[in-house]
Design an enzyme around this catalytic site. Structure first.
Site, short mmCIF file in Angstrom:
data_model
loop_
_atom_site.label_atom_id
_atom_site.label_comp_id
_atom_site.label_asym_id
_atom_site.label_seq_id
_atom_site.Cartn_x
_atom_site.Cartn_y
_atom_site.Cartn_z
N ALA A 169 0.85 -1.19 0.00
CA ALA A 169 0.00 0.00 0.00
C ALA A 169 0.89 1.24 0.00
CB ALA A 169 -0.89 -0.01 1.23
N GLY B 282 0.65 -5.09 0.80
CA GLY B 282 -0.48 -5.14 -0.14
C GLY B 282 -0.11 -5.86 -1.42
N GLU C 60 4.13 -5.16 7.21
CA GLU C 60 3.24 -4.16 7.82
C GLU C 60 3.49 -3.97 9.30
OE1 GLU C 60 2.29 -6.50 5.71
OE2 GLU C 60 0.69 -5.80 4.38
N GLU D 246 -0.54 -9.36 -0.85
CA GLU D 246 -1.99 -9.63 -0.80
C GLU D 246 -2.58 -9.72 -2.21
OE1 GLU D 246 -2.52 -6.36 2.15
OE2 GLU D 246 -3.62 -7.88 3.27
#
Ligand SMILES: C/C=C/C(=O)SCCNC(=O)CCNC(=O)[C@H](O)C(C)(C)COP(=O)(O)OP(=O)(O)OC[C@H]1O[C@@H](n2cnc3c(N)ncnc32)[C@H](O)[C@@H]1OP(=O)(O)O
Length: 738
Positions: free
Chosen positions: A62, A112, A135, A115
């Site tokens: 992210a 992310g 994270e 993910e």
């Protein structure tokens, strides 16, 4: 163009994450992906889809800078427009594709990015790629379904290590753990396309969590994972939230219900001050790499010379060798060289025994390290770093010797922690080759490096110094040539107050425990022993007459003088034969340490001489008196222009801590109170010298005056105040003696 699509002749649609430098999932990229991906799904020519990344990375996760914007929106607005929920929708879109979707991991897939790869039905990975969930290092958790997808493909212990500790897996390890389906032998995109055409859609969300993972959760595996994570980083709050997500994934809850738990936990974390502090650190560290105006191409560093095989020199040599760079390690006497080599070899042998180093690597390290007594071995090195004792004349002499024995364009660096580098460089014909490289002890372990520019350092010297730090994976800060640079300058009042508090009645153990409870890796008393007490002692002796000095006096010195007079320098005793070896404030036996009753008796004697009656000191006072003057000094430095000493990352660095945990006003008030007490001590008791570290910084005062001013997301009030301040600031002052 953030998400670029193309259709191959074999009917595989490729969607490429293209957002330099790391293909982070900013709102532009996510929006564009959500527009482009359905077009591939709907295109009748497209039989299957491959998701890949442009450049060296698949995706760095992210977009970290957008988190501050989310937080600034406030909790209510965040609920409506949650960009991570938006990211989660991107995962749903990929997952629900009726056409097979394969992630072609061209490089690391982080956060992310990992993910996205788990939202794809399969993963084909280039051998050099990796999958990781960092994270937790930002005080967050994988909020885009990662905590629910990973335990569906990987064994729970692997999933826990990856998410709770942020440890990535290389492509092969990811394959062995079920995260990656194939490690490509050739072109990853070609192999991913082939795989996509020959496999049916298989969304991970539809998979059951393996029974073994459920059993392990039922048997208490999560608690033990949490304990390990908390032990490693006691102040972190993210691990507890991560455990809740794993519980949800491995219970009777559906995938969707698990995703909901994850989103709720993520939302809590993103608003936490810990996460703000860690994100601030991430971005600040990278900002510190960029030195305005230092833009010349760095010179290659193929071979390094290190002068001085002591604790520092040996540790610095290890940093280079461990990165595959040959090192010539020189000292003046055979016994010093042998002592240094013995220490280095014993550290590597220790790693070998613990299985952290292979025999091959050990052999390679040994072959890259050449001990020598001969300056002639410096003839082909590209950079020399001297780490001889902190004596100005000695430093000047070795600089002349290095100049005679090196190529004219070799860089010459001094590892001084306190001497004026302009003065040292002045002895050379070409002082532009010189810069300071202040490593922190133990140099092979500590992450920080202060690079010091002198008045004459060339652009190329400085850019090569910054590249050198990257080569040996240090977090580097470029600082000016001034008293104590940044690190020691901020540490001096901290160490000074520790000594003062002990004299006032706090116990040595209490001081260190209070600092460690705050989150420091080590207390100030133990730190003194680690770095060596004689540094401060010698610097003080070098000053002509302490009593005549009116400024910059850092704490009582009687105890340190007494210890050093007996050769009790702490863990840095130069002569291994001397009886005091391993003694300082503490008696050190291996990893254990004890307060020496002799030290306690000496303290009592000092108090008697000074007419001081020991009083109980609260832990709160200890923390305030250790850290507030340190913060104050930081402000003084910032009046012109932060990683080291184990300051707890979850507090974001002293200045972030000041702004976000304590508040500027309280710090200013307390500095005034403690400053008045220190002044009274000095005025009334002839044994004390004046100190100036409680004297409030003008920048701190300006921040108090501006408290409440609105700042942009991601910006600090200090940033705002600094802008006006820069114009008026006199700077940290000239190079002066301690
Ligand atoms: C719900 C989901 C949550 C999340 O995904 S949270 C984010 C999780 N991801 C991470 O924590 C990854 C963080 N990034 C890294 O570890 C490293 O970076 C890389 C391994 C990706 C690359 O390392 P290297 O090649 O050494 O480059 P560099 O100097 O660290 O970064 C280059 C530039 O890229 C920016 N950057 C890196 N990752 C992100 C990111 N995730 N969001 C925004 N920016 C990022 C940096 O700041 C810097 O920028 P500048 O060139 O301006 O200094």
């Amino acid at each position: 163009m953030p998400a670029v699509t193309s259709v191959r002749p074999d009917g595989v649609g490729v969607i490429t994450l293209d957002s330099p430098p790391v293909n982070s999932l900013g709102s532009d990229l996510v929006t564009s992906f959500m527009q482009e991906f359905p077009k591939l799904v709907e295109d009748p020519k497209v039989k299957a889809i491959v998701v890949t990344g442009k450049g060296a990375l698949f995706c760095g996760g992210a977009e970290i800078t957008e988190f501050a914007v989310m937080v600034a929106m406030g909790a209510e607005k965040f609920k409506e427009t949650n960009p991570v929920a938006h990211l989660s929708k991107m995962m749903d879109l990929i997952d629900a594709s009726p056409k097979t979707v394969v992630a072609a991991l061209n490089g690391p897939a982080l956060g992310g990015g990992a993910e996205v790869s788990l939202a794809c039905h399969y993963r084909v990975a280039a051998p050099k790629s990796s999958v990781g969930f960092p994270e937790v290092n930002l005080g967050l958790l994988p909020g885009a379904q990662g905590t629910q997808r990973l335990p569906r493909v990987a064994p729970l212990p692997t999933a826990m290590t990856m998410i709770l500790q942020g440890k990535p897996l290389n492509a092969e390890a990811a394959r062995k753990n079920g995260i990656v389906d194939v490690v490509a032998k050739g072109d990853v995109l070609e192999e991913a396309a082939e795989f996509a055409l020959s496999h049916p859609p298989a969304p991970i969300s539809k998979r059951e969590v393996p029974k073994t993972n459920r059993f392990m959760v039922a048997a208490g595996a999560l608690e033990s994972g949490l304990n390990t994570a908390v032990k490693a980083a006691p102040l972190m709050i993210a691990p507890r939230s991560i455990i809740k997500c794993f519980e949800a994934a491995c219970s009777k809850k559906s995938f969707r219900e698990g995703v909901q738990v994850e989103l709720e936990e993520f939302s809590k974390l993103v608003f936490s001050v810990e996460s703000a502090a860690l994100r601030h650190l991430f971005l600040s560290e990278r900002l510190a790499q960029k030195v305005p105006g230092v833009n010349e191409k760095p010179a290659p560093l193929k071979k390094i010379g290190i002068l001085g095989a002591g604790l520092m020199g040996g540790g610095i040599a290890m940093c280079f060798v461990q990165k595959g760079v040959p090192v010539v390690l020189k000292d003046a006497k055979q016994e010093w060289l042998d002592g240094g080599m013995k220490k280095i070899v014993s550290l590597w042998e220790g790693q070998l025994k613990k299985g952290r180093l292979s025999k091959e690597k050990f052999k390679q390290y040994m072959s890259l390290l050449k001990p020598t007594l001969d300056y002639g071995d410096f003839k082909d090195v590209d950079m020399v770093i001297e780490a001889v004792p902190e004596i100005m004349d000695l430093k000047k002499q070795v600089f002349l010797d290095i100049e005679k024995s090196t190529k004219p364009d070799a860089f010459i660096c001094t590892n001084t922690s306190g001497l004026n580098i302009d003065d040292i460089a002045a002895v050379l014909k070409d002082p532009s080759r010189v810069m300071g490289t202040h490593f922190f002890s133990p140099a092979n372990v500590m992450q920080l490096l202060e690079n010091i520019r002198t008045a004459k350092s060339s652009n190329r010297t400085l850019s090569t110094g910054m590249a050198m730090a990257k080569l040996i994976s240090k977090k580097v800060v470029m600082v000016g040539n001034c008293d104590g640079f940044v690190g020691n300058r901020m540490l001096a009042p901290y160490a000074g107050e520790a000594k003062m508090l002990v004299e006032e009645g706090a116990t040595i153990e209490q001081i260190d425990k209070a600092a460690q409870t705050f989150g420091m890796a080590m207390g100030p008393m133990a730190l003194g022993d680690l770095v060596g007490l004689e540094l401060f002692w010698k610097q003080r002796q070098a000053a002509n007459d302490m009593k005549k000095q009116t400024k910059t006096y850092y704490g009582p010195y009687e105890l340190t003088d007494w210890l050093c007079e007996q050769g009790r320098y702490g863990l840095k005793t130069p002569d291994p034969k001397i009886k005091a070896n391993g003694r300082g404030v503490f008696i050190h036996r291996g990893r254990e340490k004890f307060v020496d009753p002799e030290v306690v008796a000496k303290l009592e004697e000092i108090r008697k001489t000074k007419g001081v009656t020991a009083r109980p000191v609260s832990d709160e006072e200890i923390v305030e008196r250790l850290f507030f003057p340190l913060i104050n000094e930081g402000f003084k430095i910032l009046e012109v222009y932060i990683y080291g000493y184990g300051f707890p990352p979850s507090k974001g660095g002293p200045m972030f801590f000041a702004e976000n945990y304590v508040g500027f006003k309280k710090i200013l008030e307390k500095l005034k109170i403690y400053g008045a007490q220190a002044k009274e001590r000095f005025t009334k008791n002839p044994h004390y010298l004046p100190i100036d570290y409680f004297e409030p910084s003008k920048l701190l005062e300006a921040c108090v005056a501006k408290e409440g001013t609105k700042v942009f997301p991601g910006q600090t009030l200090i940033d705002v105040v600094l802008k006006d301040f820069r114009k008026q600031s006199p700077g940290p002052g000239p190079f002066s003696k301690l």
